[in-house]
Design a protein around this motif. Sequence first.
Motif, mmCIF file in Angstrom:
data_model
loop_
_atom_site.group_PDB
_atom_site.id
_atom_site.type_symbol
_atom_site.label_atom_id
_atom_site.label_comp_id
_atom_site.label_asym_id
_atom_site.label_seq_id
_atom_site.Cartn_x
_atom_site.Cartn_y
_atom_site.Cartn_z
ATOM 1 N N HIS A 1 0.834 -1.270 -0.155
ATOM 2 C CA HIS A 1 -0.120 -0.004 0.194
ATOM 3 C C HIS A 1 0.982 1.172 0.057
ATOM 4 N N ASN A 2 2.071 1.183 0.235
ATOM 5 C CA ASN A 2 3.107 2.167 0.354
ATOM 6 C C ASN A 2 3.302 2.730 -1.206
ATOM 7 N N ASN A 3 2.933 1.838 -1.998
ATOM 8 C CA ASN A 3 3.204 2.008 -3.569
ATOM 9 C C ASN A 3 2.297 3.247 -4.119
ATOM 10 N N VAL A 4 1.067 3.104 -3.260
ATOM 11 C CA VAL A 4 0.226 4.276 -3.684
ATOM 12 C C VAL A 4 0.786 5.789 -3.552
ATOM 13 N N VAL A 5 1.313 5.847 -2.385
ATOM 14 C CA VAL A 5 2.024 7.153 -2.023
ATOM 15 C C VAL A 5 3.252 7.472 -3.097
#
Length: 567
Positions: A349-353
């Motif tokens: 989910h860090n990839n969204v940032v």
Amino acid sequence: MSHEVADGEVPGDLAALRTAIEAWRQGPLNKTLSKMAARKPRFSTWSDVEVPDVLTPADVKLDYLRELGLPGEYPFTRGVQPTMYRGRLWTMRMFAGFGTPEHTNERFKYLLSQGQTGLSTAFDFPTLMGYDSDSPRALGEVGLCGVAVDTLHDMEILFDGIPLDRVTTSMTINGPAIVLLAFYIALADKRGIGRGTIGGTVQNDCLKEFIAQHAWLVPPRPAMRIVTDMIEFCSANVPRWNTVSISGYHIREAGATAAQELAFTIADGIGYVESCLARGLHIDAFAPRLSFFFDVHNDFFEEIAKFRAARRIWARLMKDRFGAKNAESMKLRTHAQTAGVSLTAQQPHNNVVRVALQALAAVLGGTQSLHTNSLDETYALPTEDAVTIALRTQQIIAEESGVANTVDPLAGSWFIEDLTNKLEAEAMAYIKRIDEMGGMVAAIEKGYPQREIAASAYRFQRQLEAGERIMIGVNKYGDATDRNAKIPLLVIDEGVQKYQVENLRRVKETRDAKSVTLSLEGVRKAAKEGQNLMPPIIEAAKAYATQQEICDVLRDAFGTYTDPAEF
């Protein structure tokens, strides 16, 4: 650094500024630093370019009209259009392609319904390598990393219900690009759509394949001949088509620095221009339809500076080196994609940032088209939910952030201008070395860009393992249980290969075998006699010759290639 005095500026102002800076460094700055820990970190960009603490007009050489100009005017540092996003937003072009042509057609229509403004087609690995779905080499790969396209019949299904004259299409294909473009043109012909009305881009960058991605069809020199045939044909017959997307993306993903990506991409572009000029084409007849494709990596300001430097370098080369007169020939138009290599399987989910920051950098850098990666792409092709979040990221930047309201808002930032200058200087030094080797084809044959990229990738990995570079969730703030990794994934049905092979069998049984044989002989004749390959390959497409049948003729005529694997 020196500073060129602008109209109305008093030179003494710079002297006073330098005095003030020195006083600041000796006073407030030293006082603050003395209170900090003994460790003195080195600040540098993601590509390891040292970052100064503060920059002022006294530090940065800037001749405004020569270095920046105005938006839409030479040297296009501030953008290729006078209004940029105030007039028209960038094209939001999400990568799509998986399974059968029917599956991908459904995804195309879904993305268009969600506000996507251009199609971008990913092909499976057998298609990328010029093999059909029934080839032994395709076993286990059909439809996995993109859509399988074997014949014009598949192209008919892929674009069923999609108006080719109203939607631009990008196709990510290189070695067999001439075949896939022929399929697309043949489809337009069959539908009665004029070739002058269809628009889009085919990646078709053979040189970066030999440098970084390794999905080639024939050796470098005949590959350049094929690309030149496509440029020549489309310049005269398909004027809205970008026949080459000169691609730094894969060079960067392989481990290049920002300056290397910039240099090797521009050098590839020089190679294509020189090949077309040697063919006898006029620079202003084909150059306006050359396009570029850059990676957008993690270092926010470095990526913005890279786009600005790219436009300036290309404009100067086209005008001064190649004698272009048409301003359209000097404009570097680019697609951009957020950095797939920066996505992490840990805490996905860090990839969204990450993607949001990279997308913002691309917009502030002045891209004309943008793809945003999905959070799950380290595991599989994106799910519908994940790709929707990636598309919404662009839409929020466009509609909510306000960054599209003004043209090139970071121009004049002393840090941005300094970084732009540094990247330009380093890239031009690489380009000079490549020129001295005899051009990019000769440099590739010597293994030069491959070795440079390998060295940079190794250096970065050492920094990561030493903790000098931080990737959140990987070497800092890790989670032993990695709870975020449990995310929905797109699973390709194992029956795709059987389905696709059966479709291909039916096409082969129902087509006119004599027409196929004659059309393939036409391709062979053109290859051997130096005629333009596009017309006979379009005719072979209309006869429902398969991609591999056409590619096998080209492999037989031009030979195959093995990577020298020099390091």
